[in-house]
Design a protein around this motif. Structure first.
Motif, PDB file in Angstrom:
ATOM      1  N   SER A  31     -67.513 -76.680  24.294  1.00 47.73           N
ATOM      2  CA  SER A  31     -67.234 -76.897  23.004  1.00 47.73           C
ATOM      3  C   SER A  31     -66.066 -76.814  21.600  1.00 47.73           C
ATOM      4  CB  SER A  31     -67.663 -75.756  21.904  1.00 47.73           C
ATOM      5  OG  SER A  31     -68.318 -74.840  20.926  1.00 47.73           O
ATOM      6  N   VAL A  32     -65.071 -76.053  22.669  1.00 45.17           N
ATOM      7  CA  VAL A  32     -63.709 -75.970  21.833  1.00 45.17           C
ATOM      8  C   VAL A  32     -62.861 -76.507  21.655  1.00 45.17           C
ATOM      9  CG1 VAL A  32     -64.350 -73.778  20.430  1.00 45.17           C
ATOM     10  CG2 VAL A  32     -62.732 -73.715  22.678  1.00 45.17           C
ATOM     11  N   GLY A  33     -62.922 -77.189  23.747  1.00 47.65           N
ATOM     12  CA  GLY A  33     -61.737 -78.594  24.275  1.00 47.65           C
ATOM     13  C   GLY A  33     -60.879 -77.836  24.338  1.00 47.65           C
ATOM     14  N   LEU A  34     -61.153 -76.109  24.708  1.00 48.91           N
ATOM     15  CA  LEU A  34     -60.275 -75.448  25.352  1.00 48.91           C
ATOM     16  C   LEU A  34     -59.600 -74.789  26.762  1.00 48.91           C
ATOM     17  CD1 LEU A  34     -59.468 -72.576  22.157  1.00 48.91           C
ATOM     18  CD2 LEU A  34     -57.424 -75.053  22.806  1.00 48.91           C
ATOM     19  N   ALA A  35     -58.707 -75.395  27.656  1.00 46.39           N
ATOM     20  CA  ALA A  35     -59.484 -74.566  29.215  1.00 46.39           C
ATOM     21  C   ALA A  35     -60.232 -73.584  29.095  1.00 46.39           C
ATOM     22  CB  ALA A  35     -57.995 -74.611  29.908  1.00 46.39           C
ATOM     23  N   GLN A  36     -60.836 -73.665  30.406  1.00 52.31           N
ATOM     24  CA  GLN A  36     -61.991 -72.394  30.196  1.00 52.31           C
ATOM     25  C   GLN A  36     -60.885 -71.239  30.452  1.00 52.31           C
ATOM     26  OE1 GLN A  36     -65.098 -73.359  32.560  1.00 52.31           O
ATOM     27  NE2 GLN A  36     -65.271 -71.261  33.709  1.00 52.31           N
ATOM     28  N   SER A  37     -59.437 -71.101  31.057  1.00 50.60           N
ATOM     29  CA  SER A  37     -58.699 -70.218  31.189  1.00 50.60           C
ATOM     30  C   SER A  37     -58.542 -70.045  30.294  1.00 50.60           C
ATOM     31  CB  SER A  37     -57.584 -70.932  31.919  1.00 50.60           C
ATOM     32  OG  SER A  37     -56.877 -71.062  32.201  1.00 50.60           O
ATOM     33  N   ARG A  38     -57.811 -69.988  28.968  1.00 49.15           N
ATOM     34  CA  ARG A  38     -57.558 -70.303  27.749  1.00 49.15           C
ATOM     35  C   ARG A  38     -58.513 -69.052  27.479  1.00 49.15           C
ATOM     36  NH1 ARG A  38     -55.256 -67.352  24.459  1.00 49.15           N
ATOM     37  NH2 ARG A  38     -54.715 -67.787  22.115  1.00 49.15           N
ATOM     38  N   VAL A  39     -60.106 -69.622  27.458  1.00 48.19           N
ATOM     39  CA  VAL A  39     -61.231 -69.089  26.640  1.00 48.19           C
ATOM     40  C   VAL A  39     -61.634 -67.914  27.442  1.00 48.19           C
ATOM     41  CG1 VAL A  39     -63.968 -69.275  26.211  1.00 48.19           C
ATOM     42  CG2 VAL A  39     -62.056 -71.321  25.745  1.00 48.19           C
ATOM     43  N   SER A  40     -61.401 -67.886  28.353  1.00 50.54           N
ATOM     44  CA  SER A  40     -61.260 -66.394  29.626  1.00 50.54           C
ATOM     45  C   SER A  40     -60.311 -65.695  28.597  1.00 50.54           C
ATOM     46  CB  SER A  40     -61.185 -66.979  30.897  1.00 50.54           C
ATOM     47  OG  SER A  40     -62.407 -67.527  31.454  1.00 50.54           O
ATOM     48  N   LYS A  41     -59.098 -65.779  28.934  1.00 50.91           N
ATOM     49  CA  LYS A  41     -58.374 -64.919  28.239  1.00 50.91           C
ATOM     50  C   LYS A  41     -58.785 -64.335  26.843  1.00 50.91           C
ATOM     51  CE  LYS A  41     -53.626 -64.591  27.723  1.00 50.91           C
ATOM     52  NZ  LYS A  41     -52.654 -65.331  26.869  1.00 50.91           N
ATOM     53  N   VAL A  42     -59.326 -65.550  25.707  1.00 51.01           N
ATOM     54  CA  VAL A  42     -58.919 -65.373  24.359  1.00 51.01           C
ATOM     55  C   VAL A  42     -60.525 -64.100  24.446  1.00 51.01           C
ATOM     56  CG1 VAL A  42     -59.940 -65.634  22.618  1.00 51.01           C
ATOM     57  CG2 VAL A  42     -58.040 -66.796  23.422  1.00 51.01           C
ATOM     58  N   VAL A  43     -61.030 -64.460  25.411  1.00 51.49           N
ATOM     59  CA  VAL A  43     -62.831 -63.684  25.268  1.00 51.49           C
ATOM     60  C   VAL A  43     -62.363 -62.205  25.633  1.00 51.49           C
ATOM     61  CG1 VAL A  43     -65.109 -63.622  26.380  1.00 51.49           C
ATOM     62  CG2 VAL A  43     -64.574 -65.199  25.270  1.00 51.49           C
ATOM     63  N   HIS A  44     -61.563 -62.225  26.774  1.00 51.23           N
ATOM     64  CA  HIS A  44     -61.384 -60.991  27.758  1.00 51.23           C
ATOM     65  C   HIS A  44     -60.395 -59.891  26.199  1.00 51.23           C
ATOM     66  CE1 HIS A  44     -59.797 -57.983  30.783  1.00 51.23           C
ATOM     67  NE2 HIS A  44     -58.357 -58.038  29.547  1.00 51.23           N
ATOM     68  N   GLU A  45     -59.099 -60.919  25.835  1.00 51.75           N
ATOM     69  CA  GLU A  45     -58.847 -60.228  24.367  1.00 51.75           C
ATOM     70  C   GLU A  45     -59.870 -59.432  23.319  1.00 51.75           C
ATOM     71  OE1 GLU A  45     -55.658 -62.918  23.918  1.00 51.75           O
ATOM     72  OE2 GLU A  45     -54.807 -62.352  25.330  1.00 51.75           O
ATOM     73  N   LEU A  46     -60.370 -60.111  23.061  1.00 47.94           N
ATOM     74  CA  LEU A  46     -61.486 -60.117  21.822  1.00 47.94           C
ATOM     75  C   LEU A  46     -62.166 -59.205  22.420  1.00 47.94           C
ATOM     76  CD1 LEU A  46     -61.158 -63.283  19.859  1.00 47.94           C
ATOM     77  CD2 LEU A  46     -60.112 -61.417  19.257  1.00 47.94           C
ATOM     78  N   THR A  47     -62.850 -58.535  23.576  1.00 46.72           N
ATOM     79  CA  THR A  47     -63.871 -57.960  23.869  1.00 46.72           C
ATOM     80  C   THR A  47     -63.078 -56.526  23.980  1.00 46.72           C
ATOM     81  OG1 THR A  47     -65.312 -59.758  25.973  1.00 46.72           O
ATOM     82  CG2 THR A  47     -65.149 -57.339  25.821  1.00 46.72           C
ATOM     83  N   LYS A  48     -61.619 -56.239  24.707  1.00 46.25           N
ATOM     84  CA  LYS A  48     -61.235 -55.341  24.535  1.00 46.25           C
ATOM     85  C   LYS A  48     -61.179 -54.784  23.433  1.00 46.25           C
ATOM     86  CE  LYS A  48     -56.946 -54.767  26.233  1.00 46.25           C
ATOM     87  NZ  LYS A  48     -55.923 -55.192  27.352  1.00 46.25           N
ATOM     88  N   ALA A  49     -60.612 -55.315  22.117  1.00 52.76           N
ATOM     89  CA  ALA A  49     -60.737 -55.090  21.213  1.00 52.76           C
ATOM     90  C   ALA A  49     -61.763 -54.747  19.630  1.00 52.76           C
ATOM     91  CB  ALA A  49     -59.447 -56.615  20.118  1.00 52.76           C
ATOM     92  N   GLY A  50     -62.826 -54.961  20.855  1.00 47.79           N
ATOM     93  CA  GLY A  50     -64.244 -54.515  19.606  1.00 47.79           C
ATOM     94  C   GLY A  50     -65.303 -55.847  19.199  1.00 47.79           C
TER      95      GLY A  50
END
Length: 147
Positions: free
Chosen positions: A54-73
């Motif tokens: 959807s956003v045109g970013l690498a899956q690894s980048r999206v995974s990292k963002v999701v991980h960080e934002l999940t940790k941040a609540g």
């Protein structure tokens, strides 16, 4: 309008949206992170691979963002019950409220004026008006985001 101009406009609008969301504060989020959040808000319970496409970013980048934002609540993630290899992601309810009731309702006028200082007040106001018209035109028949 060609594709290159449309991409440039999309980038400029995303930067204005980010600046307007920050409302003068520097939030620790990039334009790419914002794209991930927008995708998740539009399509709750999306898989990482779907967000990546959807956003045109690498899956690894999206995974990292999701991980960080999940940790941040900000996000909640869970394994897909039908395919345990897939992670499904949605906005945390508090983040959803904040996004749509606080950040999402902020005016963009000042952020647009900051992004394009060459515009006089009347031209900046006209640009905001045209963006509203374009949004109304393109949104006809589509459902509101995040609902």
């Amino acid at each position: 309008m060609d594709v290159l101009r449309l991409h440039r406009l999309a980038r400029q609008l995303r930067e204005i949206a980010l600046k307007a969301s920050q409302d003068g504060a520097e939030l620790p989020i990039s334009v790419g992170d914002l794209a991930v959040l927008e995708s998740i808000a539009r399509s709750p319970n999306s898989a990482i691979s779907e967000i990546s496409r959807s956003v045109g970013l690498a899956q690894s980048r999206v995974s990292k963002v999701v991980h960080e934002l999940t940790k941040a609540g900000v996000l909640e993630s869970s394994k897909d019950p039908n395919d345990r290899r897939q992670t499904r992601v949605r906005l945390h309810p508090a983040a959803h409220r904040q996004t749509f009731e606080e950040y999402g309702r902020r005016p963009v006028d000042a952020a647009l004026a900051d992004a394009f200082p060459h515009l006089d007040a009347a031209s900046a106001a006209r640009a905001v008006e045209l963006l509203g018209e374009l949004s109304d035109l393109l949104d006809k028949g589509s459902r509101p985001h995040g609902r």
